[in-house]
Design a protein around this motif. Structure first.
Motif, PDB file in Angstrom:
ATOM      1  N   GLU A 160      18.668  27.629   9.290  1.00 44.06           N
ATOM      2  CA  GLU A 160      18.549  29.080   9.366  1.00 44.06           C
ATOM      3  C   GLU A 160      19.877  29.769   9.081  1.00 44.06           C
ATOM      4  OE1 GLU A 160      17.066  29.873  13.237  1.00 44.06           O
ATOM      5  OE2 GLU A 160      15.090  28.979  12.879  1.00 44.06           O
ATOM      6  N   GLN A 161      20.972  29.148   9.505  1.00 45.10           N
ATOM      7  CA  GLN A 161      22.290  29.731   9.349  1.00 45.10           C
ATOM      8  C   GLN A 161      23.021  29.198   8.117  1.00 45.10           C
ATOM      9  OE1 GLN A 161      23.291  32.107  11.235  1.00 45.10           O
ATOM     10  NE2 GLN A 161      21.858  31.987  12.948  1.00 45.10           N
ATOM     11  N   GLN A 162      22.334  28.446   7.271  1.00 48.12           N
ATOM     12  CA  GLN A 162      23.002  27.754   6.175  1.00 48.12           C
ATOM     13  C   GLN A 162      23.734  28.699   5.244  1.00 48.12           C
ATOM     14  OE1 GLN A 162      20.736  25.709   2.884  1.00 48.12           O
ATOM     15  NE2 GLN A 162      21.635  23.878   3.814  1.00 48.12           N
ATOM     16  N   ALA A 163      23.081  29.770   4.815  1.00 46.32           N
ATOM     17  CA  ALA A 163      23.709  30.696   3.873  1.00 46.32           C
ATOM     18  C   ALA A 163      24.988  31.292   4.455  1.00 46.32           C
ATOM     19  CB  ALA A 163      22.726  31.804   3.494  1.00 46.32           C
ATOM     20  N   MET A 164      24.933  31.675   5.731  1.00 50.48           N
ATOM     21  CA  MET A 164      26.107  32.256   6.376  1.00 50.48           C
ATOM     22  C   MET A 164      27.234  31.240   6.498  1.00 50.48           C
ATOM     23  SD  MET A 164      27.768  32.284   9.577  1.00 50.48           S
ATOM     24  CE  MET A 164      26.505  31.795  10.743  1.00 50.48           C
ATOM     25  N   LEU A 165      26.894  30.023   6.920  1.00 48.17           N
ATOM     26  CA  LEU A 165      27.914  28.991   7.112  1.00 48.17           C
ATOM     27  C   LEU A 165      28.550  28.557   5.788  1.00 48.17           C
ATOM     28  CD1 LEU A 165      26.137  26.773   9.787  1.00 48.17           C
ATOM     29  CD2 LEU A 165      28.092  28.284  10.145  1.00 48.17           C
ATOM     30  N   VAL A 166      27.739  28.473   4.737  1.00 49.78           N
ATOM     31  CA  VAL A 166      28.277  28.087   3.425  1.00 49.78           C
ATOM     32  C   VAL A 166      29.265  29.141   2.926  1.00 49.78           C
ATOM     33  CG1 VAL A 166      27.689  27.765   0.994  1.00 49.78           C
ATOM     34  CG2 VAL A 166      26.347  26.622   2.761  1.00 49.78           C
ATOM     35  N   GLN A 167      28.901  30.403   3.042  1.00 51.54           N
ATOM     36  CA  GLN A 167      29.805  31.475   2.613  1.00 51.54           C
ATOM     37  C   GLN A 167      31.093  31.474   3.448  1.00 51.54           C
ATOM     38  OE1 GLN A 167      29.353  33.487   0.021  1.00 51.54           O
ATOM     39  NE2 GLN A 167      27.306  32.782  -0.486  1.00 51.54           N
TER      40      GLN A 167
ATOM     41  N   SER B 239      29.405  36.285   4.199  1.00 54.10           N
ATOM     42  CA  SER B 239      29.032  35.563   5.409  1.00 54.10           C
ATOM     43  C   SER B 239      28.670  36.536   6.524  1.00 54.10           C
ATOM     44  CB  SER B 239      30.173  34.645   5.846  1.00 54.10           C
ATOM     45  OG  SER B 239      29.886  34.030   7.087  1.00 54.10           O
ATOM     46  N   HIS B 240      29.472  37.583   6.674  1.00 54.15           N
ATOM     47  CA  HIS B 240      29.209  38.574   7.721  1.00 54.15           C
ATOM     48  C   HIS B 240      27.865  39.265   7.487  1.00 54.15           C
ATOM     49  CE1 HIS B 240      30.091  41.439  10.882  1.00 54.15           C
ATOM     50  NE2 HIS B 240      29.803  42.421  10.052  1.00 54.15           N
ATOM     51  N   ARG B 241      27.559  39.553   6.246  1.00 56.03           N
ATOM     52  CA  ARG B 241      26.286  40.210   5.922  1.00 56.03           C
ATOM     53  C   ARG B 241      25.087  39.326   6.266  1.00 56.03           C
ATOM     54  NH1 ARG B 241      25.978  42.068  -0.079  1.00 56.03           N
ATOM     55  NH2 ARG B 241      23.925  42.685   0.722  1.00 56.03           N
ATOM     56  N   ARG B 242      25.274  38.008   6.223  1.00 57.40           N
ATOM     57  CA  ARG B 242      24.187  37.077   6.501  1.00 57.40           C
ATOM     58  C   ARG B 242      24.162  36.618   7.958  1.00 57.40           C
ATOM     59  NH1 ARG B 242      25.528  36.787   1.299  1.00 57.40           N
ATOM     60  NH2 ARG B 242      23.982  36.109  -0.254  1.00 57.40           N
ATOM     61  N   SER B 243      25.047  37.173   8.777  1.00 51.58           N
ATOM     62  CA  SER B 243      25.133  36.759  10.173  1.00 51.58           C
ATOM     63  C   SER B 243      24.026  37.395  11.005  1.00 51.58           C
ATOM     64  CB  SER B 243      26.494  37.151  10.760  1.00 51.58           C
ATOM     65  OG  SER B 243      27.550  36.522  10.080  1.00 51.58           O
ATOM     66  N   ASP B 244      23.550  36.641  11.984  1.00 46.80           N
ATOM     67  CA  ASP B 244      22.604  37.231  12.923  1.00 46.80           C
ATOM     68  C   ASP B 244      23.373  38.049  13.957  1.00 46.80           C
ATOM     69  OD1 ASP B 244      23.775  35.394  14.639  1.00 46.80           O
ATOM     70  OD2 ASP B 244      22.074  34.023  14.637  1.00 46.80           O
ATOM     71  N   GLU B 245      22.667  38.575  14.934  1.00 47.66           N
ATOM     72  CA  GLU B 245      23.294  39.476  15.904  1.00 47.66           C
ATOM     73  C   GLU B 245      24.410  38.792  16.686  1.00 47.66           C
ATOM     74  OE1 GLU B 245      21.987  42.330  19.693  1.00 47.66           O
ATOM     75  OE2 GLU B 245      20.460  41.335  18.444  1.00 47.66           O
ATOM     76  N   LEU B 246      24.187  37.521  17.065  1.00 48.49           N
ATOM     77  CA  LEU B 246      25.191  36.800  17.840  1.00 48.49           C
ATOM     78  C   LEU B 246      26.452  36.558  17.024  1.00 48.49           C
ATOM     79  CD1 LEU B 246      26.136  35.234  20.306  1.00 48.49           C
ATOM     80  CD2 LEU B 246      24.896  33.228  19.428  1.00 48.49           C
ATOM     81  N   PHE B 247      26.294  36.046  15.796  1.00 50.50           N
ATOM     82  CA  PHE B 247      27.460  35.764  14.970  1.00 50.50           C
ATOM     83  C   PHE B 247      28.186  37.058  14.581  1.00 50.50           C
ATOM     84  CE2 PHE B 247      25.683  31.524  14.411  1.00 50.50           C
ATOM     85  CZ  PHE B 247      26.819  30.749  14.345  1.00 50.50           C
ATOM     86  N   ALA B 248      27.439  38.125  14.356  1.00 49.49           N
ATOM     87  CA  ALA B 248      28.071  39.406  14.037  1.00 49.49           C
ATOM     88  C   ALA B 248      28.916  39.884  15.208  1.00 49.49           C
ATOM     89  CB  ALA B 248      27.013  40.439  13.670  1.00 49.49           C
ATOM     90  N   ALA B 249      28.408  39.689  16.424  1.00 49.20           N
ATOM     91  CA  ALA B 249      29.166  40.092  17.613  1.00 49.20           C
ATOM     92  C   ALA B 249      30.419  39.239  17.768  1.00 49.20           C
ATOM     93  CB  ALA B 249      28.283  39.962  18.856  1.00 49.20           C
ATOM     94  N   VAL B 250      30.294  37.941  17.477  1.00 47.96           N
ATOM     95  CA  VAL B 250      31.461  37.056  17.547  1.00 47.96           C
ATOM     96  C   VAL B 250      32.508  37.471  16.520  1.00 47.96           C
ATOM     97  CG1 VAL B 250      32.258  34.693  17.140  1.00 47.96           C
ATOM     98  CG2 VAL B 250      30.215  35.090  18.495  1.00 47.96           C
ATOM     99  N   ASN B 251      32.056  37.792  15.303  1.00 45.58           N
ATOM    100  CA  ASN B 251      32.995  38.234  14.264  1.00 45.58           C
ATOM    101  C   ASN B 251      33.743  39.488  14.687  1.00 45.58           C
ATOM    102  OD1 ASN B 251      32.269  36.148  12.543  1.00 45.58           O
ATOM    103  ND2 ASN B 251      30.720  37.354  11.473  1.00 45.58           N
ATOM    104  N   SER B 252      33.020  40.445  15.243  1.00 43.24           N
ATOM    105  CA  SER B 252      33.653  41.695  15.669  1.00 43.24           C
ATOM    106  C   SER B 252      34.639  41.453  16.808  1.00 43.24           C
ATOM    107  CB  SER B 252      32.580  42.698  16.110  1.00 43.24           C
ATOM    108  OG  SER B 252      31.705  43.006  15.044  1.00 43.24           O
ATOM    109  N   GLN B 253      34.235  40.617  17.754  1.00 40.35           N
ATOM    110  CA  GLN B 253      35.112  40.323  18.888  1.00 40.35           C
ATOM    111  C   GLN B 253      36.350  39.553  18.432  1.00 40.35           C
ATOM    112  OE1 GLN B 253      32.951  38.604  22.084  1.00 40.35           O
ATOM    113  NE2 GLN B 253      34.582  38.870  23.580  1.00 40.35           N
ATOM    114  N   ALA B 254      36.169  38.612  17.508  1.00 46.19           N
ATOM    115  CA  ALA B 254      37.305  37.852  16.990  1.00 46.19           C
ATOM    116  C   ALA B 254      38.286  38.766  16.263  1.00 46.19           C
ATOM    117  CB  ALA B 254      36.809  36.756  16.049  1.00 46.19           C
ATOM    118  N   THR B 255      37.774  39.758  15.559  1.00 47.19           N
ATOM    119  CA  THR B 255      38.646  40.711  14.871  1.00 47.19           C
ATOM    120  C   THR B 255      39.512  41.482  15.858  1.00 47.19           C
ATOM    121  OG1 THR B 255      37.025  40.956  13.083  1.00 47.19           O
ATOM    122  CG2 THR B 255      38.700  42.675  13.286  1.00 47.19           C
TER     123      THR B 255
END
Length: 216
Positions: A90-97, A144-160
């Protein structure tokens, strides 16, 4: 749930074994990079360039590891922090990018550490290559960010956010101490390497806070 003959995969195999394997691979890559910088081909690069080369090589190692796991979910579920192979699919596209972004940035930093006048690689070519690779990394990271689900998007924002404050603390604090003549001023490549290290630490910190660093 991960299963092996109807039973969950033990947490030792899901967490400890991949950590040990990762530490060994990382240590070997770091050792090989330092040995490269000790050769006559590289010349008197100095510790700053050597450290940048090591960090760049580790980025490449991480990128390859995630890419292999994303492209082969059955293998990836054994060492990536995912619930099972289906989650990786399910997360393949996001992880590959994301892997492509890390790969581009890691190669860029590694090339930069070998650039003339101290290193063996021609400065104009390295400059062009690094610009292309950094821009490519930004593109893949955005995809990758565009293909992230809600959890990964939140992690990206928090990491920033974490990265911003860590950079302000580390680079800003270093600059203040250098201004006061307490420590020597950092070289430009030190600042670039710091960005890479801080970004990685921030990503792990944000993922850990969201419970993504424990076996599932």
């Amino acid at each position: 749930m991960n299963q092996e003959q109807g039973k969950p995969i033990p947490w030792t195999r899901k967490l400890v074994v991949p950590m040990i394997a990762g530490a060994i691979c990382g240590g070997l890559v770091a050792f090989a990079t330092t040995q490269l910088f000790d050769t006559d081909w590289v010349g008197a690069a100095g510790p700053s360039r050597m450290f940048a080369g090591v960090i760049g090589a580790l980025y490449v190692l991480l990128a390859v590891g995630v890419l292999v796991g994303a492209m082969s979910p059955a293998l990836g579920e054994k060492y990536l922090q995912a619930e099972d192979a289906d989650e990786l699919r399910e997360q393949q596209a996001m992880l590959v990018q994301s892997s492509f972004a890390m790969l581009a940035w890691g190669i860029g930093l590694f090339l930069l550490s070998l650039a003339a006048p101290v290193g063996p690689l021609a400065m104009p070519l390295v400059g062009i290559a690094v610009c292309v690779l950094m821009l490519a990394g930004i593109y893949f990271a955005w995809q990758s960010h565009r293909r992230s689900d809600e959890l990964f998007a939140a992690v990206n924002s928090q990491a920033t956010v974490y990265a911003y404050y860590l950079m302000f603390l580390v680079a800003g604090g270093w600059a203040v101490l250098a201004h006061l003549a307490v420590v020597p001023m950092f070289q430009p490549i030190d600042l670039i390497t710091t960005f890479f290290v801080v970004a990685l630490l921030a990503a792990f910190a944000a993922a850990g806070q969201r419970g993504m660093m424990v076996p599932r």
